[in-house]
Scaffold this active site. Structure first.
Site, PDB file in Angstrom:
ATOM      1  N   ASP A  13       1.089  -9.110 -58.829  1.00 49.32           N
ATOM      2  CA  ASP A  13       1.384  -8.531 -60.135  1.00 49.32           C
ATOM      3  C   ASP A  13       2.720  -9.117 -60.620  1.00 49.32           C
ATOM      4  OD1 ASP A  13       2.410  -6.857 -62.161  1.00 49.32           O
ATOM      5  OD2 ASP A  13       1.220  -5.162 -61.444  1.00 49.32           O
ATOM      6  N   SER A  42       2.776 -13.429 -67.637  1.00 51.17           N
ATOM      7  CA  SER A  42       1.710 -12.509 -67.244  1.00 51.17           C
ATOM      8  C   SER A  42       1.602 -11.367 -68.242  1.00 51.17           C
ATOM      9  CB  SER A  42       1.980 -11.938 -65.853  1.00 51.17           C
ATOM     10  OG  SER A  42       1.869 -12.954 -64.881  1.00 51.17           O
ATOM     11  N   SER A  43       0.366 -10.859 -68.399  1.00 49.79           N
ATOM     12  CA  SER A  43       0.134  -9.858 -69.437  1.00 49.79           C
ATOM     13  C   SER A  43       0.925  -8.581 -69.185  1.00 49.79           C
ATOM     14  CB  SER A  43      -1.344  -9.536 -69.508  1.00 49.79           C
ATOM     15  OG  SER A  43      -1.841  -9.238 -68.229  1.00 49.79           O
ATOM     16  N   CYS A  44       1.071  -8.218 -67.911  1.00 52.15           N
ATOM     17  CA  CYS A  44       1.736  -6.957 -67.602  1.00 52.15           C
ATOM     18  C   CYS A  44       3.208  -6.995 -68.005  1.00 52.15           C
ATOM     19  CB  CYS A  44       1.615  -6.658 -66.129  1.00 52.15           C
ATOM     20  SG  CYS A  44       1.955  -8.083 -65.098  1.00 52.15           S
ATOM     21  N   THR A  45       3.765  -8.189 -68.251  1.00 52.96           N
ATOM     22  CA  THR A  45       5.171  -8.278 -68.633  1.00 52.96           C
ATOM     23  C   THR A  45       5.332  -8.478 -70.133  1.00 52.96           C
ATOM     24  OG1 THR A  45       5.256 -10.660 -68.369  1.00 52.96           O
ATOM     25  CG2 THR A  45       5.718  -9.362 -66.414  1.00 52.96           C
TER      26      THR A  45
END
Lengths: 377, 81
Positions: free
Chosen positions: A300, A319-322
Site C-alpha cells: 500500500d 498511488s491512488s490511496c495517496t
C-alpha cells in the site's frame, strides 16, 4: 531528514533567498508608473525577464511572468487555441502531460473543441510518428508535449515532435516545468511554460514564453500587464528571486545534475537487487537527471510513504490511496505499469550519496514488514 | 481470436482497495490448474491497470477485462505456470 521531493518543489536556492530579501526592499513599487521607485521596479522586472529569457533560449519580449506553472499552461494552451481559432479547433496532447494540460484540454472540449491524446510506451514516451499522425489532422490548432515527465522522469522526444509540428504548421507548447534550469530547453517550441519553484525560485512565479510569430490571444478579460498575456500586477521581488535561482541553477547544472543523475542511476540499479517484486519505472537513460520512480508489488503506497516519513525520508507517490481523487495517477495508468506501492524520488540540489545510501538501506526492511503485515507470503 | 473460457475460480474483490485484489490473486492463482482462468471481480480503478501489470511482471496472461453491470470489472487471468 532527507528531502527527496524536488519534483513537487525544489527548496529555495540561497541565491534566490538573497535576491528576494533585497528586492522586497527596492522592488515593491508598481513597475508601470513613471516615478523613481517605479522605474526601479520596472528595471528589476526587465532585468529578470532578460535573464530568464537568456537561460530558456527566448527573447525577452517573448517572456511573460504568470503566477504559477499551472497558470502558464492554462494561459498558454487556451490563448494559443483562441489565437488560432480560424485554423481549427483541434488540440493534440501526450497522455502523460501534467494535469494542467489535461484540464485545459477538458475545458477546450467543453467549449466545443476536439482533443486527441497520444498514448505512450511502457516507459512513458510518446512515439514521434504517432504524434505526427495526430497533428497532421486538418484543423489542428495546437499540440502540447512536456520536456520530461513529472512522475517518472522520462524525457520526451520534443525536438523530433517539434520538427513534425513545424512540417504541419502546428504550434507546439512545451511544458518544461521539470527540466528548466536542469537541462537545456529543447529547440522548436512555439510556446514554452515553466515554474520557478521547481528550479529553486519562490512559489508564485511561472513563465509563459510565446515565440514571435505565434498567434496568441488571451481568452481572459483584457489587461495591459505582461504584453497582454497575463492579467494582474507582477510580483517583482519574487520574479527577481526566480531569475536569480534560474541563473544559479543553470550555472551549476552541468556538474550538479550529472551528480544527481549518477545517484538516480544508483537507485535504479540497486532497488531491484535489494527489494523483491519491484518494478522500476520510466526510461532508464533518456530521463530527467533527478527523478526515479518504482512500484512495490503487494504494498500500500500510503503506508509505505508513512513509514518512509517516520524513517526520515520525504518522497511522493502516484498511488491512488495517496491522491485526493482516489484514482491512481493518469501517468502510471497510461503507461500500463503497476500503480500501487508507488514511490517517486526526486533529488534536490545538494542531495548527498549518504542520504541515498541510507534510503537504500532502510527501504528493503520497510517493504518486507508492510508485506508481512498484509499477509503476503 | 476471441477466447471464451469459463473461469475455474472467481475472486470477489469488490469493494477492496489495491493492493488487496492483487494480493488475493497472487495467492489464489495457485489453487487452479495450469492454463485455467481466474476471474478477479474488482471495482477499485487501480485494479484495472494493476492486474494486467501484475500479469506482465509475473508472466501470467491477462485474457481480458469485462465491465460488470453493477460497476467494476471481471478481470480474467490465465495461469501460465
Amino acid at each position: 531528514m532527507a528531502y527527496f521531493d524536488a519534483a513537487s518543489t525544489e527548496p529555495l536556492h540561497p541565491r534566490a533567498r538573497e535576491a528576494l530579501l533585497e528586492a522586497v526592499d527596492v522592488g515593491w513599487a508598481d513597475p508601470a508608473r513613471p516615478y523613481t521607485q517605479s522605474r526601479r521596479a520596472h528595471l528589476l522586472l526587465e532585468q529578470a525577464r532578460s535573464e530568464v529569457a537568456e537561460v530558456l533560449g527566448a527573447r525577452p519580449d517573448e517572456v511573460s511572468f504568470t503566477s504559477s506553472g499551472t497558470q502558464a499552461v492554462h494561459l498558454g494552451a487556451l490563448g494559443t487555441l483562441h489565437g488560432r481559432r480560424r485554423a481549427g479547433r483541434h488540440l493534440v496532447t501526450g497522455a502523460v502531460e501534467h494535469s494542467s494540460v489535461l484540464h485545459a484540454a477538458q475545458l477546450h472540449e467543453r467549449d466545443g473543441g476536439t482533443v486527441e491524446t497520444v498514448g505512450v510506451s511502457l516507459t512513458g514516451r510518446v512515439d514521434p510518428a504517432a504524434f505526427e499522425a495526430a497533428v497532421a489532422r486538418e484543423g489542428t490548432a495546437l499540440a502540447c508535449l512536456q520536456s520530461a515527465n513529472h512522475e517518472v522522469g522520462t524525457v520526451q522526444p520534443v525536438a523530433e515532435v517539434a520538427e513534425a509540428c513545424r512540417r504541419h504548421g502546428v504550434p507546439l507548447l512545451v511544458d518544461a516545468a521539470q527540466t528548466a534550469g536542469r537541462l537545456p530547453v529543447p529547440a522548436g517550441w512555439s510556446v514554452l511554460t515553466a515554474s520557478a519553484h521547481k528550479w529553486g525560485g519562490p512559489a508564485g512565479v511561472g513563465v509563459l514564453a510565446v515565440r514571435k510569430g505565434t498567434r496568441f490571444r488571451s481568452f481572459l478579460p483584457e489587461d495591459e500587464r505582461e504584453r497582454r498575456r497575463v492579467p494582474g500586477f507582477e510580483n517583482v521581488p519574487a520574479i527577481v528571486a526566480a531569475a536569480a535561482a534560474l541563473r544559479a541553477m543553470a550555472e551549476e547544472a552541468p556538474e550538479e545534475q550529472r551528480r544527481l543523475s549518477e545517484l538516480v542511476g544508483r537507485i535504479r540499479e540497486t532497488i531491484p537487487k535489494v527489494v523483491p517484486d519491484v518494478e522500476v519505472i520510466g526510461e532508464p537513460v533518456e530521463r530527467a537527471p533527478h527523478i526515479v520512480t518504482f512500484s512495490c508489488l503487494y504494498v500500500d503506497g500510503e503506508v509505505l510513504l508513512g513509514e518512509l516519513d517516520r524513517a526520515g525520508f520525504a518522497v511522493s507517490s502516484g498511488s491512488s490511496c495517496t491522491a485526493s481523487t482516489l484514482r491512481p495517477s493518469h501517468v502510471l495508468e497510461a503507461m500500463g505499469v503497476l500503480t500501487h506501492g508507488n514511490v517517486r524520488i526526486s533529488l534536490p540540489r545538494g542531495a548527498t550519496a549518504d542520504e541515498v545510501d541510507r534510503f537504500l538501506a532502510v527501504l528493503p526492511e520497510l517493504v518486507r514488514r508492510i508485506r508481512h503485515d498484509a499477509g503476503v507470503a | 481470436m476471441t477466447e471464451v473460457t469459463t473461469p475455474a475460480l472467481t475472486i470477489d474483490a469488490l469493494g477492496k482497495k489495491c493492493p488487496i485484489p492483487i494480493i488475493m490473486l497472487a495467492e489464489q492463482i495457485n489453487y487452479v490448474p495450469l492454463n485455467s482462468v481466474v476471474a478477479v471481480l474488482a471495482d477499485d480503478p487501480a485494479a484495472y491497470t494493476d492486474v494486467p501489470a501484475w500479469c506482465r511482471l509475473k508472466s501470467h496472461r491477462h485474457v481480458g477485462s469485462y465491465e460488470l453491470p453493477g460497476g467494476g470489472w471481471a478481470i480474467h487471468v490465465r495461469r501460465n505456470y
